[in-house]
Scaffold this motif. Structure first.
Motif, PDB file in Angstrom:
ATOM      1  N   ARG A   1      48.438 -39.578   4.496  1.00  0.00           N
ATOM      2  CA  ARG A   1      49.476 -40.160   5.342  1.00  0.00           C
ATOM      3  C   ARG A   1      50.721 -40.520   4.548  1.00  0.00           C
ATOM      4  O   ARG A   1      50.639 -40.978   3.418  1.00  0.00           O
ATOM      5  CB  ARG A   1      48.920 -41.412   6.032  1.00  0.00           C
ATOM      6  N   ASN A   2      51.846 -40.292   5.153  1.00  0.00           N
ATOM      7  CA  ASN A   2      53.149 -40.603   4.560  1.00  0.00           C
ATOM      8  C   ASN A   2      53.459 -39.759   3.321  1.00  0.00           C
ATOM      9  O   ASN A   2      54.423 -40.034   2.612  1.00  0.00           O
ATOM     10  CB  ASN A   2      53.265 -42.105   4.264  1.00  0.00           C
ATOM     11  N   VAL A   3      52.641 -38.745   3.085  1.00  0.00           N
ATOM     12  CA  VAL A   3      52.935 -37.747   2.064  1.00  0.00           C
ATOM     13  C   VAL A   3      53.103 -36.405   2.796  1.00  0.00           C
ATOM     14  O   VAL A   3      54.158 -35.788   2.750  1.00  0.00           O
ATOM     15  CB  VAL A   3      51.808 -37.665   1.010  1.00  0.00           C
ATOM     16  N   VAL A   4      52.070 -36.006   3.532  1.00  0.00           N
ATOM     17  CA  VAL A   4      52.106 -34.775   4.329  1.00  0.00           C
ATOM     18  C   VAL A   4      52.816 -35.014   5.656  1.00  0.00           C
ATOM     19  O   VAL A   4      53.612 -34.199   6.121  1.00  0.00           O
ATOM     20  CB  VAL A   4      50.661 -34.277   4.569  1.00  0.00           C
ATOM     21  N   VAL A   5      52.506 -36.160   6.260  1.00  0.00           N
ATOM     22  CA  VAL A   5      53.044 -36.491   7.582  1.00  0.00           C
ATOM     23  C   VAL A   5      53.232 -38.004   7.670  1.00  0.00           C
ATOM     24  O   VAL A   5      52.415 -38.759   7.136  1.00  0.00           O
ATOM     25  CB  VAL A   5      52.087 -35.996   8.692  1.00  0.00           C
ATOM     26  N   ASP A   6      54.283 -38.419   8.333  1.00  0.00           N
ATOM     27  CA  ASP A   6      54.510 -39.861   8.484  1.00  0.00           C
ATOM     28  C   ASP A   6      53.561 -40.459   9.515  1.00  0.00           C
ATOM     29  O   ASP A   6      53.198 -39.798  10.490  1.00  0.00           O
ATOM     30  CB  ASP A   6      55.960 -40.119   8.904  1.00  0.00           C
ATOM     31  N   ASP A   7      53.196 -41.713   9.309  1.00  0.00           N
ATOM     32  CA  ASP A   7      52.386 -42.445  10.293  1.00  0.00           C
ATOM     33  C   ASP A   7      52.987 -42.314  11.695  1.00  0.00           C
ATOM     34  O   ASP A   7      52.260 -42.155  12.679  1.00  0.00           O
ATOM     35  CB  ASP A   7      52.323 -43.940   9.924  1.00  0.00           C
ATOM     36  N   ALA A   8      54.332 -42.368  11.776  1.00  0.00           N
ATOM     37  CA  ALA A   8      55.017 -42.343  13.082  1.00  0.00           C
ATOM     38  C   ALA A   8      54.712 -41.054  13.854  1.00  0.00           C
ATOM     39  O   ALA A   8      54.753 -41.044  15.085  1.00  0.00           O
ATOM     40  CB  ALA A   8      56.518 -42.491  12.892  1.00  0.00           C
ATOM     41  N   VAL A   9      54.404 -39.977  13.155  1.00  0.00           N
ATOM     42  CA  VAL A   9      54.082 -38.710  13.821  1.00  0.00           C
ATOM     43  C   VAL A   9      52.592 -38.608  14.121  1.00  0.00           C
ATOM     44  O   VAL A   9      52.183 -38.357  15.257  1.00  0.00           O
ATOM     45  CB  VAL A   9      54.530 -37.502  12.964  1.00  0.00           C
TER      46      VAL A   9
END
Lengths: 335, 335, 335
Positions: free
Chosen positions: B299-307
């Motif tokens: 999380r927050n490396v590949v994809v943001d928590d918000a997504v």
């Protein structure tokens, strides 16, 4: 009352009547162990740490109820789990607890978690964020199979065993006796033992060297439990004095919170305390007390063979009752 | 048609109608999850590598069908297996895959194998000789639980999820989006995702930096799939451009085949690509796309928590569908 | 006769008629493999060492009988166990076998134990104190899943396989043939193979280099078995001579008891013996013998592919029969 979907993180989170209901069912299941109540149901057991009794008793409990337990061992066929929320996961953890909890909730019907402390930073670790993270994110019930602070299934087995052997718990003297051990062990078991004994109205004595007192927040809860149930609570730094009149001697070693993380320093202190051991002589100071220990135990270090192998030892009944209380718990929260 | 005894190494080995049959059964089993079709049957799961979803979903699938899964973890309670034929076994492997496959075939009814690449020599590893060795020597069906090249069960869950949420697959835009990750990961998941999307007639876009293009043999198959199904295939080295009009954003990181085994060198390149990440802004470039990822995800490396935590995220449905497609597969090939 | 609650540490501890009864049941279960005889019953498998066949066949045997097996791997999700009685446990072991055996006896219905030797001190290790400790302290039956001295379940599968293929055992020539292997292996399998072959009246020849003779106590028992059953026993230090007229060639490597613990020295000796290998030429010296090996086997080191993959090879039948004899054993001693 229905206990369906309840988490069990600590016995303190549950009402007395709820605990009683599980214990009553455990007594029934001890006599009639097999049913199909959990047919087609799955318990995931997430072990961050080793286990013998917990693993064996939970897996057997599921099978004897017609269900199935899946054993997931972190770091052995599973990667590490991140438990801080909102973190940028560029470290060693490949998956977030949030995702693991949500995915397992889609597959099965309950999640058990064993997550010992790292024994580095008490202030941080006492937040118990792994078990709490699972409890927060899972949509199935979550069972604490021993976290930093609590071991509620052990506590339920302990009090069931006390009731079986003493008949009642009110005003009986329960001595939680710190013992020497070569390693600094976690405090989940002594915390939970003191909490459950006091909850059930036992006069609760904690016998330990001054530097080995349990965390103040636990002591506060134990005191409150005693007040609510009309029993006494004391901390005694002299084992012989503490054991006088004891009905139960509950032996357990643990590391000093005051030296948490500074274990080399703690060891110097600990090594002077090798006489904190339960021997036949110590047991003679008691009211013909029963001997208890959660196991595993280091024989002839924590307790002499002569005590643990004596008629007054309840250690195998206590271990067996893990099976019964956990089966009662699973039968209560999973359906 | 009968799928009895079929191996599943790659979805490419199966006819479209065969895949459809498994997907149709998966939808039925999602509504009616329990049966006794696999009573007395055993699935052996041979894990050369860690697992959470695969292990949990296969074991649960077997149990919910009345059967049993045995978890065998290589290197943890099991020795290493030789996979070269005719070799003089004087090295570190104590047993040959041939013997393991033949013996397990005598005990049970299917063998699942997870065998990640060693990430040393692409030319050699792309032969996928471990999964192929099991498929060759076992007399039971063999299921690929992720090999060097393929992760067909993930692909089946992915396309099931797409169908559930988009209603149809034809001409919908599927963007496989390479993302930054601190480690060089295998290509089985992106290979299988591109293969299944194109197989089901989706316009298939692979968004990745130039040096991270997938193996030419895979790209060739994806192109053929598109041609056969009247859809488009493109490789775009600019993420923003690629995301335009996307119906599905399938995020995944993988290591560069061009630098295979030279990971220190690859890391220099990779570290310049940290903006290849799925953020809210990126998602706004799409056709209100659904977000997919096979998990585990950083999380927050590949994809943001918000997504990943948004309404458009399908990650938990995708994970759940692993259970249903695998149960459908087991119910089809094991009886 | 009832075999209920019998331990199986060595086939030597059992009467011939008791072994026959298990073998007869195994033949029946091979034809009719599924029953519910062990419904609600639990077998605990305690593995101190790795396993493929043993683990898979025991777990499958329990499931095909309606019961459940729990896999406990020491050192992987479980701490080490102390086996000396009365010891002060201030070392690396966190629990005593006595307690583990007694607790598991409270949860389940049988305990299987795999405990290979440490290969350090023969005099000490030949006491087989781990398996004996479990057998002493458990209140359920205990099954030896391979200890320092014995592998009785392998022996039962072996003799079942011989009977199936030769029709009878009396006066047939069984050659236990030592083979080269890069490592010094334990002697449990050759011990048990020689004991069971001689028990069933086979002319038992042990072919091995002079320095690799088995422990005298085993040889003594093999000789007694032969005397009781009217068959011959010989030790031959020349493989070609030994193989003449053989009906069964049972290949196996093992370490020299004479060099026990001094494995570097033993290796010098061993490395000169690479021609102790079963080849097509060697097999031509026999009476069209069947080839046997317990597996895992190092192909083209212990035996050539041309032999193990030939029509005369019984290795997969032998492995399969593990399932049947163990299921027969569990069905006999657990109820």
């Amino acid at each position: 009352m229905s206990l369906k979907n309840k988490n069990l993180v600590s016995t303190q989170d549950w009402k007395k009547e709820e605990l009683d209901q599980v214990l009553d069912l455990a007594i029934k299941l001890k006599k009639k162990p097999f049913n199909k109540n959990l047919a087609n149901k799955t318990l995931f057991m997430v072990f961050f740490n080793p286990s013998l009794r917990t693993r064996s008793s939970f897996e057997t409990a599921m099978n004897q109820s017609g269900g199935h337990a899946v054993n997931l061992a972190i770091g052995q066929g599973m990667w590490k789990l991140e438990h801080q929320e909102g973190t940028v996961m560029n470290g060693e953890c490949a998956e977030h607890i949030k995702d693991a909890a949500k995915v397992l909730s889609r597959y099965g019907n309950a999640i058990g978690v064993r997550c010992f402390p790292e024994l580095k930073n008490w202030k941080k670790e006492k937040n118990d964020s792994i078990i709490k993270g699972f409890a927060k994110h899972a949509s199935t019930p979550v069972i604490n199979m021993e976290s930093t602070l609590y071991h509620p299934c052990q506590a339920l087995a302990d009090i069931m065993t006390v009731k079986e052997h003493l008949g009642k718990t009110k005003k009986k003297k329960f001595v939680l006796a710190w013992c020497y051990h070569p390693k600094a062990l976690p405090t989940a078991v002594p915390n939970s033992a003191a909490l459950i004994a006091s909850r059930y109205g036992m006069d609760t004595t904690i016998a330990c060297p001054k530097e080995f007192e349990l965390d103040p927040s636990i002591i506060k809860s134990v005191k409150e439990n005693c007040k609510l149930n009309g029993s006494k609570m004391e901390i005694v730094n002299d084992m012989d004095k503490a054991l006088k009149g004891a009905d139960i001697v509950y032996a357990k070693s643990w590391g000093s919170i005051n030296y948490y993380g500074n274990w080399d320093e703690e060891k110097i202190l600990r090594n002077k305390l090798k006489d904190w051991k339960i021997t036949k002589q110590k047991m003679q100071l008691t009211n013909n007390a029963k001997f208890m220990h959660c196991l595993p135990v280091r024989r002839n270090v924590v307790v002499d063979d002569a005590v643990i192998d004596s008629k007054n030892s309840l250690v195998y009944d206590e271990a067996e009752n893990r099976l019964h209380v956990q089966k009662a718990l699973l039968n209560s929260i999973m359906r």
